[in-house]
Design a protein around this motif. Structure first.
Motif, PDB file in Angstrom:
ATOM      1  N   SER A  81       0.935  -1.328   0.071  1.00  0.00           N
ATOM      2  CA  SER A  81      -0.047  -0.310   0.170  1.00  0.00           C
ATOM      3  C   SER A  81       0.795   1.205   0.077  1.00  0.00           C
ATOM      4  N   ILE A  82       0.805   2.007  -1.097  1.00  0.00           N
ATOM      5  CA  ILE A  82       1.382   3.537  -0.932  1.00  0.00           C
ATOM      6  C   ILE A  82       0.463   4.534  -0.544  1.00  0.00           C
ATOM      7  N   ASP A  83       0.926   4.951   0.799  1.00  0.00           N
ATOM      8  CA  ASP A  83       0.034   6.259   1.331  1.00  0.00           C
ATOM      9  C   ASP A  83       0.724   7.707   1.084  1.00  0.00           C
ATOM     10  N   ILE A  84       1.978   7.686   0.589  1.00  0.00           N
ATOM     11  CA  ILE A  84       2.671   8.889   0.556  1.00  0.00           C
ATOM     12  C   ILE A  84       3.718   8.738  -0.381  1.00  0.00           C
ATOM     13  N   MET A  85       4.003   9.638  -1.262  1.00  0.00           N
ATOM     14  CA  MET A  85       5.295   9.365  -2.163  1.00  0.00           C
ATOM     15  C   MET A  85       5.984  10.694  -2.224  1.00  0.00           C
ATOM     16  N   THR A  86       7.297  10.757  -1.922  1.00  0.00           N
ATOM     17  CA  THR A  86       7.978  11.920  -1.872  1.00  0.00           C
ATOM     18  C   THR A  86       8.836  11.955  -3.353  1.00  0.00           C
TER      19      THR A  86
ATOM     20  N   THR B 260      10.414   8.105  -3.545  1.00  0.00           N
ATOM     21  CA  THR B 260      10.395   7.144  -2.557  1.00  0.00           C
ATOM     22  C   THR B 260       9.004   7.202  -1.539  1.00  0.00           C
ATOM     23  N   PRO B 261       8.433   5.877  -1.372  1.00  0.00           N
ATOM     24  CA  PRO B 261       7.046   5.872  -0.893  1.00  0.00           C
ATOM     25  C   PRO B 261       7.271   6.228   0.622  1.00  0.00           C
ATOM     26  N   CYS B 262       7.619   7.485   1.113  1.00  0.00           N
ATOM     27  CA  CYS B 262       7.898   7.603   2.550  1.00  0.00           C
ATOM     28  C   CYS B 262       8.306   9.340   2.597  1.00  0.00           C
ATOM     29  N   CYS B 263       8.323   9.846   3.950  1.00  0.00           N
ATOM     30  CA  CYS B 263       8.460  11.214   4.025  1.00  0.00           C
ATOM     31  C   CYS B 263       9.943  11.129   4.127  1.00  0.00           C
ATOM     32  N   ASP B 264      10.598  11.052   3.013  1.00  0.00           N
ATOM     33  CA  ASP B 264      12.068  10.953   3.148  1.00  0.00           C
ATOM     34  C   ASP B 264      12.620  12.334   2.619  1.00  0.00           C
ATOM     35  N   VAL B 265      13.192  13.152   3.402  1.00  0.00           N
ATOM     36  CA  VAL B 265      13.724  14.345   3.357  1.00  0.00           C
ATOM     37  C   VAL B 265      15.051  14.435   3.081  1.00  0.00           C
ATOM     38  N   GLY B 266      15.810  13.170   3.148  1.00  0.00           N
ATOM     39  CA  GLY B 266      17.161  12.912   2.606  1.00  0.00           C
ATOM     40  C   GLY B 266      17.921  12.274   3.861  1.00  0.00           C
ATOM     41  N   ASN B 267      17.378  12.340   5.165  1.00  0.00           N
ATOM     42  CA  ASN B 267      18.132  11.465   6.213  1.00  0.00           C
ATOM     43  C   ASN B 267      17.852  10.338   6.365  1.00  0.00           C
TER      44      ASN B 267
END
Length: 337
Positions: free
Chosen positions: A259-264, A272-279
């Motif tokens: 399940s993809i709930d968010i995509m960055t 990337t399928p998450c809240c990845d801001v680089g860290n």
């Protein structure tokens, strides 16, 4: 939700239009023109979003324009128009640390609010009195909705930030907002008095039934509490958060379960399928929205989901065997579960 990076520059020290960078070393060697997502790139993204069902579904929930400091992008108004052709639900996240009302950054935010783009902020106590408080007052005149991110390093820090917001809204006519913030303030006060060294579980139990939104037709206010993390010398996030150093802070990964709930979406187009801001540095990518065809994107999504599932399974094994924090060959962050 789709979270799209539109700006690399953070304006951490300059607070207005950056002309060079002394904060983020890789930027020093690049011209300013390469810091900004272009309108043409935004259009390519918009076209792909509309032709990939999974992305279009997320976009209809919301497209969040972020960065860096998104208001630094000189074309942000035109970029927002492009994404508003995909969905009416477009927002922009800003630090609201602005020098004056004459700032180009502020003028862009005003134009965005006039175009019904919701402006959200992260609260910074160090910038509150000098700029955020004043400009938030101005924002109340221009939009009737707001989400505030509160990133806290300790319970005392959280109490202070809730207090800033509570004091700000107490003199306004939004009683439902002050009631919500008062509820947060009372619960944090209880924690500080009775459980100053509480773990995350107790924090969640005490705070858990508190609503995230105060919703009335005249004004919608949302608040998101986010624990802060230390970042090591290699740019990786620590396994534990600053306010709850005894607990591993694990992130559930819906994508590993199909399940993809968010995509960055990074500025270079990688997804990337998450809240990845680089860290977080999650290696499996779900395609490149600027370079790949819709068919290629769907294929890479399917393949990366399998890699995520494999890596997360190994993370679980490492945690059970006392090897939490070890990197796995799939490139999944060790705190993803």
């Amino acid at each position: 939700m789709l979270s799209i990076f539109v700006e690399t520059s953070c304006n951490r020290y300059n607070r207005d239009e950056c002309e060079f960078c002394h904060v983020y070393e890789p930027l020093m060697e690049h011209p300013v023109s390469e810091w900004h997502l272009t309108v043409q790139q935004a259009q390519v993204m918009a076209d792909k979003i509309q032709n990939v069902e999974a992305l279009n579904s997320l976009a209809q929930q919301e497209i969040n324009l972020t960065g860096g400091e998104a208001s630094q992008n000189p074309d942000i108004v035109e970029i927002s128009k492009v994404f508003q052709s995909v969905t009416p639900h477009v927002c922009l996240h800003t630090n609201l640390d602005i020098l004056s009302k004459k700032s180009q950054r502020w003028q862009r935010l005003v134009e965005l609010m006039e175009r019904d783009v919701r402006i959200d902020i992260t609260l910074y106590p160090t910038a509150w009195e000098r700029s955020q408080k004043y400009f938030l007052e101005e924002m109340l005149k221009l939009q009737s909705k707001l989400i505030v991110n509160v990133v806290f390093e300790s319970l005392a820090d959280l109490q202070n930030q809730i207090g800033l917001l509570l004091n700000f809204f107490q003199n306004k006519s939004f009683i439902h907002v002050t009631e919500l913030l008062q509820s947060y303030a009372e619960k944090v006060a209880i924690l500080i008095e009775k459980h100053p060294n509480c773990d995350e579980k107790l924090f969640t139990v005490i705070m858990g039934d508190t609503e995230a939104f105060a919703n009335k037709p005249e004004y919608i206010f949302g608040i998101s509490l986010l624990p802060a993390f230390s970042i090591d010398k290699n740019g990786y996030r620590e396994m534990t958060s600053l306010p709850f150093p005894r607990d591993r802070y694990l992130i559930g990964c819906p994508a590993a379960r199909g399940s993809i709930d968010i995509m960055t979406v990074q500025q270079n187009g990688e997804m990337t399928p998450c809240c990845d801001v680089g860290n977080l540095k999650c290696q499996p990518k779900f395609g490149n929205i600027l370079q790949d065809s819709p068919k290629e994107i769907m294929g890479k999504m399917e393949g990366s989901m399998k890699i995520l599932a494999s890596g997360i399974s190994k993370n679980h094994e490492n945690i059970k065997s006392g090897r939490a924090g070890e990197q796995v060959e799939e490139g999944i962050p060790p705190y993803c579960s």
